[in-house]
Design a protein around this motif. Structure first.
Motif, short mmCIF file in Angstrom:
data_model
loop_
_atom_site.label_atom_id
_atom_site.label_comp_id
_atom_site.label_asym_id
_atom_site.label_seq_id
_atom_site.Cartn_x
_atom_site.Cartn_y
_atom_site.Cartn_z
N THR A 43 0.83 -1.20 0.00
CA THR A 43 0.00 0.00 0.00
C THR A 43 0.86 1.26 0.00
N LEU A 44 1.91 1.26 0.82
CA LEU A 44 2.79 2.42 0.90
C LEU A 44 3.53 2.65 -0.42
N ASN A 46 2.60 1.63 -3.42
CA ASN A 46 1.63 2.06 -4.44
C ASN A 46 1.28 3.54 -4.29
N LYS A 47 1.15 4.02 -3.03
CA LYS A 47 0.88 5.45 -2.82
C LYS A 47 2.06 6.29 -3.28
N LEU A 48 3.28 5.84 -2.98
CA LEU A 48 4.47 6.57 -3.39
C LEU A 48 4.60 6.62 -4.91
N GLY A 50 2.18 6.30 -7.08
CA GLY A 50 1.09 7.14 -7.58
C GLY A 50 1.43 8.62 -7.44
N LEU A 51 2.06 8.99 -6.32
CA LEU A 51 2.45 10.37 -6.11
C LEU A 51 3.53 10.78 -7.11
N TRP A 54 1.88 11.22 -10.49
CA TRP A 54 1.13 12.47 -10.53
C TRP A 54 2.07 13.65 -10.69
#
Length: 119
Positions: A43-44, A46-48, A50-51, A54
């Protein structure tokens, strides 16, 4: 000793020293780690990612806007030839950011997906 012979010696030493690393199911209940990352780490990451994706997209849009503004100002002055190469570099970067995820997924074969695995 050259780098090539040193790396060959190191590889031969590691293969001889740790044979269970090559054995997928060692006898006698040896170490056999699962290939899946822990859920919180996934999860961490994937968030990184994604950031970062972006931010890369936002930088690409900003680059196109800045280059277009510079081109408009330069056309008014009569010196617009160098900005086309800058625009090409910015658009190349945008394409690279856009295809990075699908390209990695293609080469890794969906190794990071968790479809069909129990949660």
């Amino acid at each position: 000793m050259s780098f090539t012979s040193l790396s060959q010696y190191t590889a031969a030493y590691l293969v001889a020293r740790f044979p269970m690393a090559l054995d997928p199911e060692p006898a006698g209940g040896g170490i056999n780690p699962t290939p899946n990352a822990p859920g919180q780490l996934t999860t961490l990451v994937n968030k990184l990612l994604g950031l970062i994706a972006w931010a890369g997209t936002a930088a690409g849009v900003a680059g196109v806007l800045i280059t277009g503004t510079m081109m408009a100002i330069s056309v008014k002055r009569g010196e617009s030839s160098e900005h086309m190469s800058r625009l090409g570099l910015v658009l190349g970067g945008c394409i690279l950011v856009a295809v990075a995820g699908p390209l990695a997924n293609f080469f890794l074969g969906g190794a990071g997906t968790t479809e069909g695995q129990p949660q």
